[in-house]
Motif scaffolding. Structure first.
Motif, PDB file in Angstrom:
ATOM      1  N   ASN A   1       0.806  -1.111  -0.164  1.00  0.00           N
ATOM      2  CA  ASN A   1      -0.054   0.115   0.005  1.00  0.00           C
ATOM      3  C   ASN A   1       0.776   1.018  -0.152  1.00  0.00           C
ATOM      4  N   SER A   2       2.048   0.984   0.822  1.00  0.00           N
ATOM      5  CA  SER A   2       2.826   2.582   0.763  1.00  0.00           C
ATOM      6  C   SER A   2       3.448   2.664  -0.588  1.00  0.00           C
ATOM      7  N   ILE A   3       3.886   1.642  -1.223  1.00  0.00           N
ATOM      8  CA  ILE A   3       4.301   1.841  -2.772  1.00  0.00           C
ATOM      9  C   ILE A   3       3.462   2.222  -3.453  1.00  0.00           C
ATOM     10  N   GLU A   4       2.247   1.709  -3.355  1.00  0.00           N
ATOM     11  CA  GLU A   4       1.297   1.856  -4.643  1.00  0.00           C
ATOM     12  C   GLU A   4       0.664   3.556  -4.374  1.00  0.00           C
ATOM     13  N   LYS A   5       0.989   4.117  -3.099  1.00  0.00           N
ATOM     14  CA  LYS A   5       0.399   5.309  -2.901  1.00  0.00           C
ATOM     15  C   LYS A   5       1.470   6.437  -3.503  1.00  0.00           C
ATOM     16  N   GLN A   6       2.627   6.188  -3.792  1.00  0.00           N
ATOM     17  CA  GLN A   6       3.571   6.687  -4.587  1.00  0.00           C
ATOM     18  C   GLN A   6       3.465   7.041  -5.847  1.00  0.00           C
ATOM     19  N   HIS A   7       2.662   6.179  -6.380  1.00  0.00           N
ATOM     20  CA  HIS A   7       2.446   6.108  -7.976  1.00  0.00           C
ATOM     21  C   HIS A   7       0.905   6.453  -8.301  1.00  0.00           C
ATOM     22  N   LYS A   8       0.321   7.633  -8.207  1.00  0.00           N
ATOM     23  CA  LYS A   8      -0.732   7.935  -8.791  1.00  0.00           C
ATOM     24  C   LYS A   8      -1.026   7.808 -10.216  1.00  0.00           C
ATOM     25  N   TYR A   9      -2.211   7.349 -10.372  1.00  0.00           N
ATOM     26  CA  TYR A   9      -2.638   7.101 -12.019  1.00  0.00           C
ATOM     27  C   TYR A   9      -4.143   7.360 -12.123  1.00  0.00           C
ATOM     28  N   LYS A  10      -4.847   8.209 -12.815  1.00  0.00           N
ATOM     29  CA  LYS A  10      -6.110   8.354 -13.367  1.00  0.00           C
ATOM     30  C   LYS A  10      -6.762   7.107 -13.892  1.00  0.00           C
ATOM     31  N   PHE A  11      -7.369   6.205 -13.366  1.00  0.00           N
ATOM     32  CA  PHE A  11      -7.874   5.206 -14.185  1.00  0.00           C
ATOM     33  C   PHE A  11      -8.992   5.555 -15.174  1.00  0.00           C
ATOM     34  N   SER A  12      -8.964   4.953 -16.111  1.00  0.00           N
ATOM     35  CA  SER A  12     -10.432   4.974 -16.933  1.00  0.00           C
ATOM     36  C   SER A  12     -11.595   4.098 -16.494  1.00  0.00           C
ATOM     37  N   THR A  13     -12.578   4.326 -16.993  1.00  0.00           N
ATOM     38  CA  THR A  13     -13.876   3.479 -16.344  1.00  0.00           C
ATOM     39  C   THR A  13     -13.390   2.308 -16.534  1.00  0.00           C
ATOM     40  N   GLU A  14     -13.161   1.735 -17.625  1.00  0.00           N
ATOM     41  CA  GLU A  14     -12.703   0.098 -17.954  1.00  0.00           C
ATOM     42  C   GLU A  14     -11.565  -0.081 -16.942  1.00  0.00           C
ATOM     43  N   GLU A  15     -10.608   0.507 -16.606  1.00  0.00           N
ATOM     44  CA  GLU A  15      -9.604   0.035 -15.703  1.00  0.00           C
ATOM     45  C   GLU A  15      -9.944  -0.038 -14.372  1.00  0.00           C
ATOM     46  N   GLU A  16     -10.937   0.962 -13.957  1.00  0.00           N
ATOM     47  CA  GLU A  16     -11.590   0.900 -12.525  1.00  0.00           C
ATOM     48  C   GLU A  16     -12.229  -0.217 -12.461  1.00  0.00           C
ATOM     49  N   ILE A  17     -13.036  -0.712 -13.472  1.00  0.00           N
ATOM     50  CA  ILE A  17     -13.860  -1.967 -13.303  1.00  0.00           C
ATOM     51  C   ILE A  17     -12.835  -2.938 -12.883  1.00  0.00           C
ATOM     52  N   LEU A  18     -11.507  -3.317 -13.907  1.00  0.00           N
ATOM     53  CA  LEU A  18     -10.776  -4.205 -13.622  1.00  0.00           C
ATOM     54  C   LEU A  18     -10.260  -4.233 -12.378  1.00  0.00           C
ATOM     55  N   MET A  19      -9.765  -3.128 -11.827  1.00  0.00           N
ATOM     56  CA  MET A  19      -9.093  -2.852 -10.622  1.00  0.00           C
ATOM     57  C   MET A  19      -9.898  -3.278  -9.501  1.00  0.00           C
ATOM     58  N   SER A  20     -11.332  -3.078  -9.508  1.00  0.00           N
ATOM     59  CA  SER A  20     -12.473  -3.349  -8.620  1.00  0.00           C
ATOM     60  C   SER A  20     -12.433  -4.804  -8.459  1.00  0.00           C
ATOM     61  N   PHE A  21     -12.490  -5.413  -9.544  1.00  0.00           N
ATOM     62  CA  PHE A  21     -12.489  -6.993  -9.652  1.00  0.00           C
ATOM     63  C   PHE A  21     -11.371  -7.456  -8.815  1.00  0.00           C
ATOM     64  N   LYS A  22      -9.953  -6.949  -9.400  1.00  0.00           N
ATOM     65  CA  LYS A  22      -8.814  -7.291  -8.694  1.00  0.00           C
ATOM     66  C   LYS A  22      -8.879  -7.308  -6.942  1.00  0.00           C
ATOM     67  N   ASN A  23      -9.499  -6.003  -6.739  1.00  0.00           N
ATOM     68  CA  ASN A  23      -9.633  -5.897  -5.161  1.00  0.00           C
ATOM     69  C   ASN A  23     -10.537  -6.965  -4.639  1.00  0.00           C
ATOM     70  N   ILE A  24     -11.457  -7.311  -5.301  1.00  0.00           N
ATOM     71  CA  ILE A  24     -12.492  -8.350  -4.724  1.00  0.00           C
ATOM     72  C   ILE A  24     -11.688  -9.759  -4.739  1.00  0.00           C
ATOM     73  N   GLU A  25     -10.890 -10.068  -5.647  1.00  0.00           N
ATOM     74  CA  GLU A  25      -9.938 -11.139  -5.379  1.00  0.00           C
ATOM     75  C   GLU A  25      -9.011 -11.159  -4.240  1.00  0.00           C
TER      76      GLU A  25
END
Length: 253
Positions: free
Chosen positions: A128-152
């Protein structure tokens, strides 16, 4: 004058290339961080399950494979990010992996199970600490993908808490943590259910919701009923469904 114009032109060419390279690097680091979160929970869940079923050698084999994947995710970040803070975190995580490998190669017991639970939390903090250092604005499709990854990832976390509860490890805390993670999945599903999906993906999303409702009911049967083997099968079924949805967005976006 010509030299100045040439320098300006060169900058105009190089800046977009640099920005694109930087963005791609951020995406890869975020993906690797997500992988670390997921694998750290999966490894701790597997060790607890192995502790409960020490004769099932295939679990230990899976543990070793997942540790290999975890090492690769850490190396993927190291290959891109050379900042001092990130390297310190990655070195700390590598040290934790070495300790986990030592524990896995010894006879399983309660103390080792507690240690691996603690290690799983440290991997979450580090990624989480490393990820916070790398901001990136997701597209809607990427948000969906990351949401399902988060569920996993949350499914593995919930299963970890569930098995820890059945092993009588910090029962109150693990039960509460499990319920918090369940609520997080509910919130994610509520958000992603509002998206417009292609028909074949929509059917999978609807199926995922249906499986999750039944899956969640199994968790809420604690403490009256302990069914870790059924939970394991149900988790695999739901995760397989989610991977198929995530695969669609991974291939098409």
């Amino acid at each position: 004058m010509i030299k100045k114009l040439w320098n300006i032109l060169l900058l105009l060419i190089l800046i977009p290339i640099y920005l694109y390279s930087s963005t791609r690097g951020d995406i890869k680091i975020i993906e690797a961080s997500e992988s670390i979160r997921y694998l750290s929970q999966k490894i701790s869940k597997e060790y607890l399950y192995f502790y409960k079923n020490p004769k099932k050698i295939y679990i230990k084999e899976q543990l070793n494979r997942d540790i290999k994947y975890l090492k690769q995710s850490i190396q993927d970040i190291a290959n891109i990010n050379s900042s001092r803070d990130s390297n310190n975190i990655l070195n700390f995580l590598r040290h934790n992996i070495e300790n986990i490998e030592k524990l896995i190669n010894k006879d399983v017991d309660r103390k080792k199970a507690l240690n691996i639970l603690n290690y799983s939390e440290s991997f979450l903090e580090g990624s989480n600490s490393i990820e916070k250092q790398h901001k990136y604005k997701f597209s809607t499709e990427e948000e969906i993908l990351m949401s399902f990854k988060n569920i996993e990832y949350l499914l593995q976390k919930i299963s970890k808490y569930y098995i820890a509860y059945t092993l009588k490890i910090n029962r109150k805390d693990n039960l509460n943590s499990m319920k918090i993670a369940i609520n997080k999945i509910d919130n994610i599903l509520s958000r992603i259910n509002s998206y417009n999906y292609p028909k074949r993906v929509f059917n999978k999303v609807r199926e995922a919701n249906s499986i999750w409702i039944k899956h969640k009911e199994l968790f809420y049967k604690l403490p009256q009923l302990e069914i870790p083997n059924l939970i394991s099968i149900s988790t695999l079924l739901l995760e397989d469904n989610i991977k198929k949805i995530a695969s669609y967005y991974g291939q098409n976006h």
